[in-house]
Motif scaffolding. Sequence first.
Motif, PDB file in Angstrom:
ATOM      1  N   ASN A   1       0.793  -1.227   0.000  1.00 38.53           N
ATOM      2  CA  ASN A   1       0.000   0.000   0.000  1.00 38.53           C
ATOM      3  C   ASN A   1       0.827   1.280   0.000  1.00 38.53           C
ATOM      4  N   PHE A   2       2.090   1.175   0.405  1.00 41.99           N
ATOM      5  CA  PHE A   2       2.935   2.368   0.459  1.00 41.99           C
ATOM      6  C   PHE A   2       4.369   2.003   0.103  1.00 41.99           C
ATOM      7  N   LEU A   3       5.125   3.036  -0.248  1.00 41.99           N
ATOM      8  CA  LEU A   3       6.548   2.902  -0.522  1.00 41.99           C
ATOM      9  C   LEU A   3       7.251   3.965   0.298  1.00 41.99           C
ATOM     10  N   GLN A   4       8.296   3.612   0.999  1.00 46.92           N
ATOM     11  CA  GLN A   4       9.041   4.555   1.816  1.00 46.92           C
ATOM     12  C   GLN A   4      10.359   4.898   1.145  1.00 46.92           C
ATOM     13  N   LEU A   5      10.673   6.186   1.122  1.00 46.34           N
ATOM     14  CA  LEU A   5      11.963   6.664   0.631  1.00 46.34           C
ATOM     15  C   LEU A   5      12.690   7.298   1.794  1.00 46.34           C
ATOM     16  N   SER A   6      13.967   6.969   1.966  1.00 49.06           N
ATOM     17  CA  SER A   6      14.765   7.497   3.072  1.00 49.06           C
ATOM     18  C   SER A   6      16.129   7.932   2.573  1.00 49.06           C
ATOM     19  N   SER A   7      16.631   9.025   3.148  1.00 50.10           N
ATOM     20  CA  SER A   7      17.973   9.498   2.842  1.00 50.10           C
ATOM     21  C   SER A   7      18.562  10.163   4.072  1.00 50.10           C
ATOM     22  N   ILE A   8      19.783   9.771   4.441  1.00 55.79           N
ATOM     23  CA  ILE A   8      20.421  10.398   5.597  1.00 55.79           C
ATOM     24  C   ILE A   8      20.733  11.865   5.321  1.00 55.79           C
ATOM     25  N   ASN A   9      20.800  12.239   4.049  1.00 51.34           N
ATOM     26  CA  ASN A   9      21.071  13.633   3.679  1.00 51.34           C
ATOM     27  C   ASN A   9      19.804  14.464   3.550  1.00 51.34           C
ATOM     28  N   GLY A  10      18.645  13.880   3.809  1.00 56.51           N
ATOM     29  CA  GLY A  10      17.377  14.582   3.660  1.00 56.51           C
ATOM     30  C   GLY A  10      16.870  14.482   2.230  1.00 56.51           C
ATOM     31  N   LEU A  11      15.579  14.713   2.068  1.00 55.19           N
ATOM     32  CA  LEU A  11      14.938  14.561   0.763  1.00 55.19           C
ATOM     33  C   LEU A  11      14.470  15.886   0.170  1.00 55.19           C
ATOM     34  N   GLU A  12      14.930  16.998   0.725  1.00 57.27           N
ATOM     35  CA  GLU A  12      14.508  18.304   0.223  1.00 57.27           C
ATOM     36  C   GLU A  12      14.819  18.445  -1.263  1.00 57.27           C
ATOM     37  N   ASN A  13      13.847  18.976  -2.016  1.00 58.90           N
ATOM     38  CA  ASN A  13      13.959  19.191  -3.468  1.00 58.90           C
ATOM     39  C   ASN A  13      14.202  17.887  -4.232  1.00 58.90           C
ATOM     40  N   THR A  14      13.556  16.822  -3.799  1.00 56.22           N
ATOM     41  CA  THR A  14      13.644  15.544  -4.488  1.00 56.22           C
ATOM     42  C   THR A  14      12.392  15.347  -5.327  1.00 56.22           C
ATOM     43  N   GLU A  15      12.572  15.027  -6.599  1.00 53.64           N
ATOM     44  CA  GLU A  15      11.449  14.728  -7.483  1.00 53.64           C
ATOM     45  C   GLU A  15      11.358  13.219  -7.641  1.00 53.64           C
ATOM     46  N   ILE A  16      10.150  12.695  -7.480  1.00 52.09           N
ATOM     47  CA  ILE A  16       9.923  11.256  -7.536  1.00 52.09           C
ATOM     48  C   ILE A  16       8.866  10.967  -8.595  1.00 52.09           C
ATOM     49  N   LYS A  17       9.158  10.020  -9.480  1.00 61.61           N
ATOM     50  CA  LYS A  17       8.187   9.569 -10.475  1.00 61.61           C
ATOM     51  C   LYS A  17       8.136   8.053 -10.427  1.00 61.61           C
ATOM     52  N   ILE A  18       6.929   7.505 -10.493  1.00 62.49           N
ATOM     53  CA  ILE A  18       6.768   6.066 -10.640  1.00 62.49           C
ATOM     54  C   ILE A  18       6.181   5.829 -12.021  1.00 62.49           C
ATOM     55  N   MET A  19       6.886   5.006 -12.811  1.00 64.25           N
ATOM     56  CA  MET A  19       6.458   4.720 -14.176  1.00 64.25           C
ATOM     57  C   MET A  19       6.211   3.230 -14.344  1.00 64.25           C
TER      58      MET A  19
END
Length: 104
Positions: free
Chosen positions: A36-54
């Motif tokens: 039902n969900f997908l988690q994205l994690s980054s130790i550097n933070g995700l600010e200004n991250t663009e995500i597309k699922i195709m």
Amino acid sequence: SDGNFIFTKEKMSTASLNQNGVQKAEVLVYPNPATNFLQLSSINGLENTEIKIMDTNGKICLKEEVKSSKKQHYLNLNGLGNGIYLVYIYKDGINQIEKITILH
């Protein structure tokens, strides 16, 4: 060549490279397979991250942009059917592509 080896000491970059030698955005994508969900994690933070699922036909099924500096982001997958998808992550001029499976 005389069969002797010469070793030199060089500082290596800490950036991760994908299998094509391109620098990755260092974002973890899980769980895989997802339900039902997908988690994205980054130790550097995700600010200004663009995500597309195709999907496998190249159709953009979901697109989000993370504007805050949080280190985790959740994508709701309930609108997507079962199957294989590609997650495109663009952060700080670096592209990362992850293949995921969705099983509801």
